[in-house]
Design a protein around this motif. Structure first.
Motif, PDB file in Angstrom:
ATOM      1  N   VAL A   7      -2.373  15.220  -6.702  1.00  0.00           N
ATOM      2  CA  VAL A   7      -2.356  13.852  -6.166  1.00  0.00           C
ATOM      3  C   VAL A   7      -1.258  13.747  -5.110  1.00  0.00           C
ATOM      4  N   ASP A   8      -0.077  14.281  -5.459  1.00  0.00           N
ATOM      5  CA  ASP A   8       1.056  14.301  -4.544  1.00  0.00           C
ATOM      6  C   ASP A   8       0.687  15.026  -3.259  1.00  0.00           C
ATOM      7  N   ALA A  55      -0.298  11.445   4.645  1.00  0.00           N
ATOM      8  CA  ALA A  55       0.824  10.732   5.267  1.00  0.00           C
ATOM      9  C   ALA A  55       1.372  11.527   6.450  1.00  0.00           C
ATOM     10  N   LEU A  95       1.129   4.072  -3.034  1.00  0.00           N
ATOM     11  CA  LEU A  95       0.762   5.473  -2.793  1.00  0.00           C
ATOM     12  C   LEU A  95       1.944   6.395  -3.094  1.00  0.00           C
ATOM     13  N   VAL A 147       0.841  -1.201   0.000  1.00  0.00           N
ATOM     14  CA  VAL A 147       0.000   0.000   0.000  1.00  0.00           C
ATOM     15  C   VAL A 147       0.877   1.252   0.000  1.00  0.00           C
ATOM     16  N   GLY A 148       1.900   1.257   0.879  1.00  0.00           N
ATOM     17  CA  GLY A 148       2.768   2.427   0.977  1.00  0.00           C
ATOM     18  C   GLY A 148       3.504   2.714  -0.308  1.00  0.00           C
ATOM     19  N   LEU A 154       2.513   6.655  -6.876  1.00  0.00           N
ATOM     20  CA  LEU A 154       1.548   7.538  -7.521  1.00  0.00           C
ATOM     21  C   LEU A 154       1.867   9.000  -7.196  1.00  0.00           C
ATOM     22  N   ALA A 155       2.130   9.259  -5.896  1.00  0.00           N
ATOM     23  CA  ALA A 155       2.381  10.638  -5.484  1.00  0.00           C
ATOM     24  C   ALA A 155       3.593  11.199  -6.216  1.00  0.00           C
ATOM     25  N   ARG A 213       8.122   7.916  -2.359  1.00  0.00           N
ATOM     26  CA  ARG A 213       7.879   9.136  -3.120  1.00  0.00           C
ATOM     27  C   ARG A 213       9.194   9.863  -3.393  1.00  0.00           C
ATOM     28  N   ILE A 225      -1.932  12.976  -1.101  1.00  0.00           N
ATOM     29  CA  ILE A 225      -1.379  11.766  -0.483  1.00  0.00           C
ATOM     30  C   ILE A 225      -0.365  12.130   0.604  1.00  0.00           C
ATOM     31  N   ALA A 281       5.353   5.193   2.188  1.00  0.00           N
ATOM     32  CA  ALA A 281       4.937   6.078   1.096  1.00  0.00           C
ATOM     33  C   ALA A 281       5.903   7.252   0.964  1.00  0.00           C
ATOM     34  N   VAL A 314       2.128   2.435   6.720  1.00  0.00           N
ATOM     35  CA  VAL A 314       1.974   2.843   5.319  1.00  0.00           C
ATOM     36  C   VAL A 314       2.609   4.218   5.057  1.00  0.00           C
TER      37      VAL A 314
END
Lengths: 320, 329
Positions: free
Chosen positions: A152-153, A160, A141, A137-138, A144-145, A203, A156, A199, A195
Motif C-alpha cells: 500500500v505504501d 505521489a 493517503l 485527501v493527502g 494509510l501509506a 507518511r 501510494i 501525503a 495532495v
C-alpha cells in the motif's frame, strides 16, 4: 515531632495558581485531575504561549493581524467599506487613490478598495476549499501509506512521486480542462494538485510516530487498529501537516489568483483578486493602481501565511 | 557507474510512463464527458447523434483501457495526437513553441542561479549580522510575490514609465529581459532559500573545523569546502525548479504576449483542447526527467562517493557493510 510540624508549616500553602513542579506521582495525578477539572488553566497556558510567540516573533504577530483582517473582510465586508462592489458612479471613474477612494476607482467608477474587500471572500473561499481538499485527501493517503506499510505504501508513494514530477500549475490546468471553469473547480484543481506533498509529509510523520512505545502499548491493551490510528497516531503526527497547511494556504492563494488571472476562475463582474488584476491590465498605462494595489494585497497575504507557517514550525520544533 | 546510469535511465522511462498515465486518467477518465468538451466550450445545443459522431471520430466509444493502450502505442511512435481547435499535430504545435520558450527559460534559469546562489553565498559569508539577516529575509518575499503581478509591475516601470524594454512580442534580445526576470524571481528565491539553509548547516560540520585548523582561509573554506557539499541538496531540486520555471511560462508568456509553450497551454486550456493539454503535461514530464538525468550526471563530479558506487544517502563517516566485509583479508 514538633520539629517536623514546624517544617511542614513553613511550606507555603498550596493554591490553585501554584506552579511548582509536581515531584511525586500522586502530586502529578492531582495536577492532572485539577487540569481536567479546570480547563481554563490550559487555555491560559495557550494564551501565554501565544504571547510568547508574539513577543519573540513580532513579524509573526503582524502576519497574524493581517490574516485576521483579511478573514474579517471575507465574512463581513460591510465593516470595511459601505460602498457597492458592483455598481459604480460613472462620474468618478479612473480616479487615483485618495482619501475618499483608498485604492482609486476603475473604468466604470467602482471603488477599487470595496472590490478588493468584497473579493477576499471569493479568493479565500477557494483557497480554503483547496487546502481542505489537499489536507484531507493527502493526510488520509499518507496515514494509510505510513500505517499499513508494505505494498500500500509503495503504490501510494510512487503515485505521489509522479504527481510531484508534474509542475503543480500544469496539473491544476489539466484538471481544470477536465472539470471546466469556475471558482469551485479552480479550488478543487489546486487542492488535488497539492495532495502529493501533504501525503508525503504525513507518511514520514506517521512512520516516526508508529514506532513509538505508546503505540505498541495501545495495541497491547487490546485497541482496534482504527482506534490506535485515529486516537494515538493521528493526533501525534498531524503537527507538521498543520504547519504545511498554513504554507499551502499561501500557495493556494497564489495558485487560485494566478488561475483566475488567466481567466479560468471567477468571471469579471464578480470581484476576485486575480481577476481584478487581470481587468486592470487593460488600463496599465493610465491607471497603475488597478493592477498594483490588488496585487500588493495578494502578495502581503501570501507573505503573512508563509510567515505564520514558519513561526508555527519553530514553535512545533521547540515543543517536540 | 554504468549500472548507476542504466538504473537512472530506466527510472526516467518509468516516470514518463506514469506521468502519461496520470494525464490520461485526469483528462479522459475523470467524471465529465470528453466528447462534449471536444464539441467545444460554447456548444450547448449539440444533439446526441452529433456527440456519438464525435465519439466515433476520436475513438471515445471504445472502452477506456483500449483507448489508453492505443494512445500509448501512438506515443511510443512520437505521436501525441491532433489538436481539436486547429487540427494540427500536437507534436508540431509544441515543437514550434519550444524555441521562444527556451530563450526566456534559459535566461531566466541563468539569472535565478546567479542571483539566488549569489544571495545565499553573500548572506552566509558576510560578518555583518544585520546585512546577513536582511539578505535572508529577501527570498521569502520573492516566493510570496504573484508572478503575474511582478510581470505587470516590470511592464509598468520599464515599458511605460521608462521605455527601455518592449512591452510585448519576441523581437530582438531586449524582449527577453522582462519575461526572463519574471521567471527568475520565484526560482531564484527558492534556490536562495535552499542553498542558504544548506550552507548554514554545512558550515557547522566538523570537517569545516578541521579545515580551519589546517589553516585554510575564509574564502577557501566557503567556496572550496562548504559550497561543494552544500550544493548537493539544492541540486536535487533542479528537476522541480525547472518544472516550476516551465509552468511559470504560462503566466509570463500571457502577460508579455510572447509565443511559446505557456501561451500554447493557456489557449489550449481556454479552448479545452484535451490532446494539446495532455501533450504539454507529457512535455513537462520529459523536461523534468531530462533535468534529473543531467543532475544525475553532474552528481558524481561533485560527490566522489557516487563514483565508487556508494549511495549519496549514506551518512558521512559510515562505511556500508559490504565494503567492510570486502576489505577483510
Amino acid at each position: 515531632m514538633t520539629e517536623t510540624a514546624a517544617l511542614v508549616a513553613e511550606r507555603p500553602p498550596r493554591s490553585d495558581e501554584d506552579e511548582t513542579f509536581a515531584s511525586t506521582a500522586s502530586d502529578r495525578f492531582a495536577d492532572a485531575s485539577r487540569n481536567r477539572a479546570n480547563p481554563s488553566r490550559s487555555a491560559r497556558g495557550g494564551l501565554r504561549r501565544l504571547r510568547r510567540i508574539a513577543t519573540r516573533h513580532p513579524g509573526a504577530l503582524l502576519a497574524a493581524l493581517w490574516i485576521a483582517l483579511i478573514l474579517l473582510s471575507a465574512f463581513a465586508p460591510a465593516l470595511f467599506s459601505g460602498q457597492d462592489p458592483l455598481d459604480g458612479v460613472p462620474a468618478d471613474k479612473m480616479q487615483p487613490p485618495s482619501a475618499a477612494h483608498w485604492f482609486g476607482t476603475d473604468q466604470v467608477g467602482r471603488d477599487l478598495f470595496t472590490r478588493v474587500v468584497h473579493g477576499s471572500a471569493l479568493t479565500l473561499q477557494a483557497a480554503v476549499i483547496a487546502v481542505a481538499i489537499g489536507l484531507v485527501v493527502g493526510s488520509l493517503l499518507g496515514l494509510l501509506a505510513g500505517f499499513i506499510g508494505s505494498w500500500v505504501d509503495d503504490v501510494i508513494m510512487r503515485i505521489a512521486d509522479v504527481l510531484l514530477a508534474i509542475p503543480s500549475l500544469l496539473l491544476s490546468l489539466a484538471l481544470i480542462t477536465a472539470l471546466g471553469f469556475g471558482t469551485i473547480n479552480v479550488a478543487i484543481a489546486v487542492g488535488l494538485s497539492s495532495v502529493a506533498a501533504v501525503a508525503r509529509i504525513m507518511r514520514s510523520e506517521v512512520i516516526r510516530v508508529r514506532s513509538g512505545v505508546f503505540v505498541e502499548a495501545a495495541f497491547a491493551s487490546g485497541n482496534r487498529w482504527s482506534r490506535v490510528l485515529f486516537r494515538h497516531v493521528l493526533p501525534n503526527s498531524i503537527g507538521p501537516v498543520l504547519v504545511l497547511a498554513a504554507l499551502e494556504f499561501g500557495t493556494a492563494i497564489l495558485a487560485v489568483s494566478a488561475l483566475s488571472f488567466l481567466g479560468y476562475g471567477a468571471q469579471p463582474p464578480a470581484p476576485e483578486w486575480g481577476s481584478l488584476v487581470s481587468t486592470g491590465r487593460d488600463f496599465m498605462a493610465t491607471a497603475w493602481w488597478l493592477t498594483a494595489l490588488p496585487g500588493a494585497v495578494i502578495a502581503l497575504t501570501v507573505l503573512s501565511a508563509n510567515r505564520l507557517s514558519r513561526a508555527l514550525d519553530n514553535e512545533g520544533r521547540r515543543s517536540r | 557507474m554504468t549500472r548507476y546510469i542504466a538504473f537512472r535511465l530506466l527510472q526516467a522511462v518509468g516516470v514518463l510512463w506514469a506521468a502519461y498515465t496520470v494525464s490520461f486518467l485526469v483528462l479522459y477518465a475523470l467524471p465529465g464527458d470528453p466528447a462534449s468538451l471536444l464539441a467545444g466550450p460554447d456548444a450547448t445545443d449539440v444533439s446526441p447523434e452529433q456527440l456519438d459522431a464525435i465519439r466515433a471520430q476520436y475513438g471515445l466509444d471504445r472502452p477506456l483501457i483500449v483507448q489508453y493502450f492505443d494512445q500509448l502505442l501512438h506515443l511510443l511512435r512520437g505521436d501525441l495526437g491532433t489538436s481539436i481547435s486547429s487540427g494540427r499535430p500536437v507534436t508540431d504545435i509544441i515543437g514550434e513553441a519550444i524555441g521562444p520558450t527556451a530563450q526566456i527559460a534559459a535566461t531566466g534559469l541563468a539569472l535565478a542561479l546567479v542571483f539566488g546562489a549569489g544571495l545565499a553565498i553573500a548572506a552566509t559569508y558576510t560578518r555583518h549580522r544585520a546585512l546577513g539577516q536582511f539578505l535572508l529575509a529577501l527570498p521569502p518575499l520573492g516566493v510570496a510575490i504573484p508572478a503575474f503581478w511582478f510581470a505587470l509591475l516590470l511592464l509598468q516601470w520599464f515599458s511605460f514609465a521608462i521605455p527601455i524594454f518592449p512591452a510585448m512580442g519576441d523581437k530582438g534580445p531586449t524582449s527577453i529581459v522582462l519575461p526572463a526576470l519574471t521567471l527568475a524571481l520565484p526560482t531564484g528565491a527558492t534556490i536562495a532559500q535552499l542553498l542558504s539553509k544548506s550552507l548554514v548547516t554545512t558550515l557547522r560540520e566538523p570537517y569545516i573545523d578541521t579545515a580551519w585548523a589546517k589553516g585554510a582561509g575564509r574564502v577557501r573554506i566557503h567556496f572550496a569546502h562548504a559550497l561543494r557539499n552544500a550544493a548537493l541538496p539544492a541540486l536535487t531540486m533542479a528537476g522541480l525548479l525547472i518544472g516550476q520555471l516551465l509552468a511559470g511560462t504560462v503566466v509570463t508568456e500571457t502577460v508579455f504576449s510572447r509565443p511559446g509553450i505557456g501561451r500554447v497551454t493557456a489557449s489550449a486550456v481556454g479552448a479545452q483542447d484535451i490532446p494539446v493539454v495532455q501533450g504539454v503535461v507529457v512535455f513537462a514530464a520529459v523536461v523534468f526527467v531530462l533535468a534529473n538525468l543531467l543532475v544525475d550526471l553532474i552528481y558524481p563530479l561533485l560527490d566522489p562517493r557516487i563514483r565508487v558506487g556508494r549511495s549519496p544517502l549514506t551518512p558521512r563517516g559510515i562505511t556500508p557493510k559490504t565494503e567492510l566485509t570486502g576489505a577483510r583479508p
